[in-house]
Write a protein that holds these residues in place. Sequence first.
Motif, PDB file in Angstrom:
ATOM      1  N   THR A   1       0.855  -1.220   0.068  1.00  0.00           N
ATOM      2  CA  THR A   1       0.044   0.000   0.025  1.00  0.00           C
ATOM      3  C   THR A   1       0.817   1.379   0.055  1.00  0.00           C
ATOM      4  N   ILE A   2       2.112   1.242   0.361  1.00  0.00           N
ATOM      5  CA  ILE A   2       2.962   2.502   0.426  1.00  0.00           C
ATOM      6  C   ILE A   2       3.735   2.479  -0.935  1.00  0.00           C
ATOM      7  N   PRO A   3       4.934   1.571  -1.124  1.00  0.00           N
ATOM      8  CA  PRO A   3       5.876   1.831  -2.347  1.00  0.00           C
ATOM      9  C   PRO A   3       5.233   1.181  -3.272  1.00  0.00           C
ATOM     10  N   ALA A   4       4.403  -0.005  -3.418  1.00  0.00           N
ATOM     11  CA  ALA A   4       4.033  -0.515  -4.530  1.00  0.00           C
ATOM     12  C   ALA A   4       2.708   0.192  -5.179  1.00  0.00           C
ATOM     13  N   ALA A   5       1.988   0.676  -4.193  1.00  0.00           N
ATOM     14  CA  ALA A   5       0.865   1.422  -4.707  1.00  0.00           C
ATOM     15  C   ALA A   5       1.324   2.747  -5.128  1.00  0.00           C
ATOM     16  N   GLY A   6       2.469   3.241  -4.699  1.00  0.00           N
ATOM     17  CA  GLY A   6       3.066   4.454  -5.353  1.00  0.00           C
ATOM     18  C   GLY A   6       3.864   4.388  -6.337  1.00  0.00           C
ATOM     19  N   GLY A   7       4.019   3.130  -6.805  1.00  0.00           N
ATOM     20  CA  GLY A   7       4.446   3.170  -8.319  1.00  0.00           C
ATOM     21  C   GLY A   7       5.859   2.772  -8.198  1.00  0.00           C
ATOM     22  N   LYS A   8       6.411   2.510  -6.929  1.00  0.00           N
ATOM     23  CA  LYS A   8       7.832   2.063  -6.880  1.00  0.00           C
ATOM     24  C   LYS A   8       7.853   0.719  -6.953  1.00  0.00           C
ATOM     25  N   ASP A   9       8.501   0.247  -7.883  1.00  0.00           N
ATOM     26  CA  ASP A   9       9.016  -1.163  -8.106  1.00  0.00           C
ATOM     27  C   ASP A   9       9.526  -1.777  -7.022  1.00  0.00           C
ATOM     28  N   THR A  10       9.059  -2.841  -6.211  1.00  0.00           N
ATOM     29  CA  THR A  10       9.889  -3.186  -5.071  1.00  0.00           C
ATOM     30  C   THR A  10       9.821  -4.642  -5.085  1.00  0.00           C
ATOM     31  N   SER A  11      10.694  -5.332  -4.619  1.00  0.00           N
ATOM     32  CA  SER A  11      11.067  -6.794  -4.400  1.00  0.00           C
ATOM     33  C   SER A  11      11.206  -7.167  -3.033  1.00  0.00           C
ATOM     34  N   ALA A  12      10.362  -8.180  -2.630  1.00  0.00           N
ATOM     35  CA  ALA A  12      10.460  -8.932  -1.275  1.00  0.00           C
ATOM     36  C   ALA A  12      11.418  -9.921  -1.498  1.00  0.00           C
ATOM     37  N   ILE A  13      12.684  -9.730  -1.108  1.00  0.00           N
ATOM     38  CA  ILE A  13      13.939 -10.864  -1.292  1.00  0.00           C
ATOM     39  C   ILE A  13      13.942 -11.630  -0.272  1.00  0.00           C
ATOM     40  N   ILE A  14      13.679 -11.434   1.000  1.00  0.00           N
ATOM     41  CA  ILE A  14      13.656 -12.323   2.200  1.00  0.00           C
ATOM     42  C   ILE A  14      12.427 -12.254   2.834  1.00  0.00           C
ATOM     43  N   VAL A  15      11.560 -13.515   3.032  1.00  0.00           N
ATOM     44  CA  VAL A  15      10.202 -13.630   3.859  1.00  0.00           C
ATOM     45  C   VAL A  15      11.007 -14.003   5.286  1.00  0.00           C
ATOM     46  N   GLY A  16      11.015 -13.173   6.039  1.00  0.00           N
ATOM     47  CA  GLY A  16      11.464 -13.508   7.425  1.00  0.00           C
ATOM     48  C   GLY A  16      10.652 -14.341   8.279  1.00  0.00           C
ATOM     49  N   ASP A  17       9.339 -14.085   8.231  1.00  0.00           N
ATOM     50  CA  ASP A  17       8.546 -14.663   9.424  1.00  0.00           C
ATOM     51  C   ASP A  17       7.091 -14.187   9.153  1.00  0.00           C
ATOM     52  N   TYR A  18       6.126 -14.669   9.988  1.00  0.00           N
ATOM     53  CA  TYR A  18       4.842 -14.312   9.982  1.00  0.00           C
ATOM     54  C   TYR A  18       4.430 -14.133  11.469  1.00  0.00           C
ATOM     55  N   SER A  19       3.399 -13.278  11.522  1.00  0.00           N
ATOM     56  CA  SER A  19       2.939 -13.087  12.885  1.00  0.00           C
ATOM     57  C   SER A  19       2.119 -14.208  13.442  1.00  0.00           C
ATOM     58  N   ASN A  20       2.488 -14.943  14.450  1.00  0.00           N
ATOM     59  CA  ASN A  20       1.749 -16.072  14.707  1.00  0.00           C
ATOM     60  C   ASN A  20       1.427 -15.860  16.255  1.00  0.00           C
ATOM     61  N   GLY A  21       0.914 -14.665  16.352  1.00  0.00           N
ATOM     62  CA  GLY A  21       0.026 -14.268  17.796  1.00  0.00           C
ATOM     63  C   GLY A  21       0.572 -12.905  18.234  1.00  0.00           C
ATOM     64  N   ASN A  22       1.540 -12.507  17.401  1.00  0.00           N
ATOM     65  CA  ASN A  22       2.006 -11.196  17.935  1.00  0.00           C
ATOM     66  C   ASN A  22       0.855  -9.855  17.960  1.00  0.00           C
ATOM     67  N   ASP A  23      -0.036  -9.983  16.913  1.00  0.00           N
ATOM     68  CA  ASP A  23      -1.231  -9.169  16.859  1.00  0.00           C
ATOM     69  C   ASP A  23      -2.511  -9.820  17.308  1.00  0.00           C
ATOM     70  N   GLY A  24      -3.314  -8.955  18.231  1.00  0.00           N
ATOM     71  CA  GLY A  24      -4.497  -9.678  18.760  1.00  0.00           C
ATOM     72  C   GLY A  24      -5.636  -8.662  19.000  1.00  0.00           C
ATOM     73  N   VAL A  25      -6.621  -9.269  19.203  1.00  0.00           N
ATOM     74  CA  VAL A  25      -7.916  -8.385  19.462  1.00  0.00           C
ATOM     75  C   VAL A  25      -8.148  -8.702  20.706  1.00  0.00           C
ATOM     76  N   LEU A  26      -8.432  -7.371  21.557  1.00  0.00           N
ATOM     77  CA  LEU A  26      -8.485  -7.638  23.110  1.00  0.00           C
ATOM     78  C   LEU A  26     -10.067  -6.839  23.168  1.00  0.00           C
ATOM     79  N   LEU A  27     -10.683  -7.575  24.441  1.00  0.00           N
ATOM     80  CA  LEU A  27     -12.020  -7.275  25.084  1.00  0.00           C
ATOM     81  C   LEU A  27     -12.005  -7.001  26.550  1.00  0.00           C
ATOM     82  N   LYS A  28     -12.582  -6.000  26.951  1.00  0.00           N
ATOM     83  CA  LYS A  28     -12.761  -6.096  28.496  1.00  0.00           C
ATOM     84  C   LYS A  28     -13.987  -6.516  28.968  1.00  0.00           C
ATOM     85  N   ALA A  29     -14.831  -6.866  28.333  1.00  0.00           N
ATOM     86  CA  ALA A  29     -16.013  -7.699  28.655  1.00  0.00           C
ATOM     87  C   ALA A  29     -16.389  -8.613  27.639  1.00  0.00           C
TER      88      ALA A  29
END
Length: 359
Positions: free
Chosen positions: A101-129
């Motif tokens: 959404t930032i470089p590629a959508a902005g027209g900057k040709d970008t290559s992902a040369i290292i796929v390092g990891d994926y979030s496996n619980g580092n992002d979450g949805v929280l509720l108080k009730a």
Amino acid sequence: MVKSLHRVSTIALLGGALFLASCSSSQDPAKPRTEFNIGWSIYAGWMPWPYAQQAGIVKKWADKYGIKINVVQVNDYVESVNQYTAGKFDGVTVTNMDALTIPAAGGKDTSAIIVGDYSNGNDGVLLKAGDSLSAIRGKQVNLVELSVSHYLLARGLETAGMSLKDVKTVNTADADIVAAFSSPDAQAAVAWNPQLTAMRGLPGVKEVFNSSQIPGEILDLLVVDTATIKANPNLGKALAGIWYETIALMQRKDAEGAKARAAMAKLAGATPEAYDKQLSTTYLYVDPKAAVAATTAPTLMTNMKRVRDFSYSKGLFKGAASADAVGIGFPGNKALGDPQKVTLRFDTTFMQSAADGKL
């Protein structure tokens, strides 16, 4: 995951302006060079880069290929991606969604040369009730709008038979989200580590959905300018060598491995215990063969279509008539969207060289 102190909507407008500009101009051809700049920001899965610089691993691999690599910290994540898009950096650490959404959508040709990891619980949805995601219906949700947190919420709601129309999102900077969620009025939030851990520890808070339930959808990458890497393949070889040597070291169960992780924790401003906990919810592709397999699997195209369609639906491809306007390239000459307008490429060349022992 996103380390933004800016409003992401501003980035969307910038991306749209660049997208329109890219239709009438093209990037100058890159030339062979000997010095390169790689930007990074603090996140568990990206701490191997500054550690490698500190430990001399960057210099070792750069010297092998007769080049110099400067690994530069930027305190604000989105600013690091903006600086890459503007040409200050030759590469940057970034999520798959933001690379799109930032470089590629902005027209900057970008290559992902290292796929390092994926979030496996580092992002979450929280509720108080409430003990399940269904209890979020009708509530206000604090999050960084138009970020991977917004995407995670959308995917979570989808699994529960709901949509974003069933909640009200409140745009909250990552620097402010812990304090905002601590308010008695706050009802729900979406966050990434380390903020997620702090918020989850508040009384009465329950995590009702996290990124481990959508494995492989929130990827952490090292991307480089496509023209630069084509003109300077030794940069890609050196970066792959740096990455795989460093993460192999941090996986060791001996004193050297513990020392490396402790150093990474210090660079991230965390305790070794806190950093190890963040790593436990980060699925690192330690083996380059696994990274290549993940990048060539059909699942990647499926996941990137989800990310692309969400991004387009939220207006992050300003000036585009459809989601297909920003093409995404995959190994095997496959493409998602317009194959003549590919500006984000998943390139396994250097990960494969590491897997084959040819670096």
